[in-house]
Scaffold this motif. Sequence first.
Motif, PDB file in Angstrom:
ATOM      1  N   ALA A 178       0.829  -1.206   0.000  1.00 51.73           N
ATOM      2  CA  ALA A 178       0.000   0.000   0.000  1.00 51.73           C
ATOM      3  C   ALA A 178       0.863   1.255   0.000  1.00 51.73           C
ATOM      4  N   HIS A 179       0.428   2.254  -0.742  1.00 50.27           N
ATOM      5  CA  HIS A 179       1.109   3.557  -0.760  1.00 50.27           C
ATOM      6  C   HIS A 179       0.077   4.636  -1.031  1.00 50.27           C
ATOM      7  N   ASP A 180       0.447   5.881  -0.761  1.00 50.46           N
ATOM      8  CA  ASP A 180      -0.483   6.980  -0.986  1.00 50.46           C
ATOM      9  C   ASP A 180      -0.633   7.230  -2.480  1.00 50.46           C
ATOM     10  N   GLY A 181      -1.663   7.978  -2.854  1.00 55.34           N
ATOM     11  CA  GLY A 181      -1.946   8.219  -4.258  1.00 55.34           C
ATOM     12  C   GLY A 181      -1.276   9.431  -4.831  1.00 55.34           C
ATOM     13  N   ASP A 182      -0.300  10.010  -4.128  1.00 59.57           N
ATOM     14  CA  ASP A 182       0.348  11.219  -4.606  1.00 59.57           C
ATOM     15  C   ASP A 182       1.800  10.958  -4.988  1.00 59.57           C
ATOM     16  N   VAL A 183       2.659  10.772  -3.996  1.00 59.28           N
ATOM     17  CA  VAL A 183       4.086  10.590  -4.286  1.00 59.28           C
ATOM     18  C   VAL A 183       4.554   9.163  -4.058  1.00 59.28           C
ATOM     19  N   GLY A 184       3.680   8.290  -3.570  1.00 61.25           N
ATOM     20  CA  GLY A 184       4.059   6.901  -3.375  1.00 61.25           C
ATOM     21  C   GLY A 184       4.625   6.577  -2.017  1.00 61.25           C
ATOM     22  N   ALA A 230       0.022  23.219 -27.431  1.00 62.61           N
ATOM     23  CA  ALA A 230      -1.126  23.762 -26.703  1.00 62.61           C
ATOM     24  C   ALA A 230      -1.925  22.643 -26.038  1.00 62.61           C
ATOM     25  N   ILE A 231      -2.059  21.514 -26.730  1.00 58.25           N
ATOM     26  CA  ILE A 231      -2.798  20.384 -26.149  1.00 58.25           C
ATOM     27  C   ILE A 231      -2.046  19.831 -24.942  1.00 58.25           C
ATOM     28  N   LEU A 232      -0.717  19.731 -25.035  1.00 56.21           N
ATOM     29  CA  LEU A 232       0.073  19.226 -23.917  1.00 56.21           C
ATOM     30  C   LEU A 232      -0.076  20.125 -22.694  1.00 56.21           C
ATOM     31  N   VAL A 233      -0.038  21.438 -22.890  1.00 58.20           N
ATOM     32  CA  VAL A 233      -0.260  22.354 -21.766  1.00 58.20           C
ATOM     33  C   VAL A 233      -1.671  22.189 -21.224  1.00 58.20           C
ATOM     34  N   GLY A 234      -2.634  22.030 -22.143  1.00 60.23           N
ATOM     35  CA  GLY A 234      -4.015  21.867 -21.708  1.00 60.23           C
ATOM     36  C   GLY A 234      -4.231  20.625 -20.862  1.00 60.23           C
ATOM     37  N   ILE A 235      -3.461  19.567 -21.100  1.00 63.17           N
ATOM     38  CA  ILE A 235      -3.574  18.363 -20.278  1.00 63.17           C
ATOM     39  C   ILE A 235      -3.255  18.682 -18.823  1.00 63.17           C
ATOM     40  N   GLY A 236      -2.281  19.564 -18.606  1.00 64.63           N
ATOM     41  CA  GLY A 236      -1.970  19.981 -17.242  1.00 64.63           C
ATOM     42  C   GLY A 236      -2.953  20.993 -16.689  1.00 64.63           C
ATOM     43  N   ILE A 246      -2.318   9.585 -12.496  1.00 62.98           N
ATOM     44  CA  ILE A 246      -1.000   9.440 -11.887  1.00 62.98           C
ATOM     45  C   ILE A 246      -0.524   8.002 -12.054  1.00 62.98           C
ATOM     46  N   TRP A 247       0.787   7.871 -12.253  1.00 58.64           N
ATOM     47  CA  TRP A 247       1.422   6.558 -12.351  1.00 58.64           C
ATOM     48  C   TRP A 247       2.591   6.520 -11.368  1.00 58.64           C
ATOM     49  N   ALA A 255       2.582  12.587 -12.003  1.00 58.45           N
ATOM     50  CA  ALA A 255       1.243  12.949 -12.466  1.00 58.45           C
ATOM     51  C   ALA A 255       1.199  13.055 -13.983  1.00 58.45           C
ATOM     52  N   ARG A 256      -0.006  12.912 -14.513  1.00 55.72           N
ATOM     53  CA  ARG A 256      -0.238  13.035 -15.953  1.00 55.72           C
ATOM     54  C   ARG A 256       0.250  14.378 -16.488  1.00 55.72           C
ATOM     55  N   GLY A 257      -0.035  15.445 -15.735  1.00 57.03           N
ATOM     56  CA  GLY A 257       0.413  16.761 -16.159  1.00 57.03           C
ATOM     57  C   GLY A 257       1.919  16.898 -16.210  1.00 57.03           C
ATOM     58  N   GLN A 258       2.626  16.218 -15.318  1.00 56.64           N
ATOM     59  CA  GLN A 258       4.085  16.285 -15.329  1.00 56.64           C
ATOM     60  C   GLN A 258       4.650  15.652 -16.590  1.00 56.64           C
TER      61      GLN A 258
END
Length: 446
Positions: free
Chosen positions: A77-83, A385-391, A405-406, A414-417
């Motif tokens: 088990a780990h948290d859903g943010d940084v692991g 522009a699409i890549l920025v929009g994803i974030g 997040i992965w 995160a996906r945005g990163q």
Amino acid sequence: MRRSGLLAFLCMALVLIAGSRLAFAEPTQVAHVTLGHSTVPLNGPWRFHVGDDPRWSSTDFDDSAWETVDLTPAPGAHDGDVGLPGYVSGWSRRGHAGYTGYAWYRMKVSVDSGTDAPLHLAGPTLVDSTYQLYVDGKLLGGSGDFSGTRPTVFGVRPSIFPLPSSSSDGPKTYLIAFRVWMDPLDAGEDNGGIHVAPIIGDAAGIDLLHQVQWLQTFKGYVVDAVEPVAFVLLALMVIGLISCRTEDTYRWLAAALILLALLRANQAVFYWSDVLSSRFSDIGTTVILRPLVLAAWTLAWRDWFSVNKYSWLRYFVSALTVVYLVFALLGRPWFMPDAPQGLKVAADTMVEGVRVAFAALYLWIIGLGVIRLAKPSTYLAALAAILVGIGLFATELNAQGVPGIWFPYGTGVARGQYAYALFIPLLFLLILMRSVGYARRRQPTE
């Protein structure tokens, strides 16, 4: 005989009831820990109670009527943010949904270290929202500032607390108590209290663990520190384009890059230092930076794709930004806390609507630019522009079920990163292409 038998039966029943009450009123259960040169997580059983009372730190307090909490995590088990490893759900899933405020955890621990090495306690690395640690009734420290009427919350970071030494041989017994404050900002269906159990051990073992915990914390937010640096460098390149004195304008692109750098850097600053409190961070990001970032990027792509013949567009973006700022402020839990809950819900709904309007406008500008300027560089700009929009529109993508997040190598990314990591070299290429084009046009013709 029947009456005497009945009386005897009643007397025996009373004795049994009294005995059961005395058994239930036993003091805090003692968790026995055997240490060599090692560390052991204090998963429980913890006694837990919502509310606040200074007497609850005392070794003499009887917490037998409190509920029991087990902080043993599921395997892997780990948290859903940084692991962060060892994650368990908070009190919202343990019968206290919707509760924010104070709560206490208590445990009596008997430690047989087998050595004379001093003992240390590694504090919990994930708590909603901050805590104080008491050992044998004495405050050892914690996270945040509890001097005001409401605690000031800072990021919870790995911490070490030396435990009091004992002059007697044999096992050492400690009453460990955590006073936890959960801020309304952190309210959520899985939130509340301690998520990662504290760990006890000899000083050397805890020191090594502390280094590992800090490494995990550093890895979890290092991208949020590196990408803003790249955004600032790109902004400097854009300012160089402005100096070319062309008919194009890039002021909004430079502003958008700098604002996005501030927004992204907030995470690393909050979790690595005490520079930003939770309240100040929330004001800066949720109320101010997010609306301004959406507005700046919308206008930046308007200029890049030369979609600036619509005079109403600037006023529409300005109106959306003002509405976003006002209702984002109204919806925060700390602003007008006594306001009707319906007002907060309406404000949040309005913010969601404004964000959808921004997303539609953002896509419209990209589509119109591609249609009007159908060439390879335009397609690259549309991809950027699409890549920025994803974030920028992460919340809306989450609502559509897109994974957010992965955890490669156990660290949350995160996906945005990922999107920003691809966007940075792409925008660098686009700026370089335009710079070269301007330089060629400025050369004298033979």
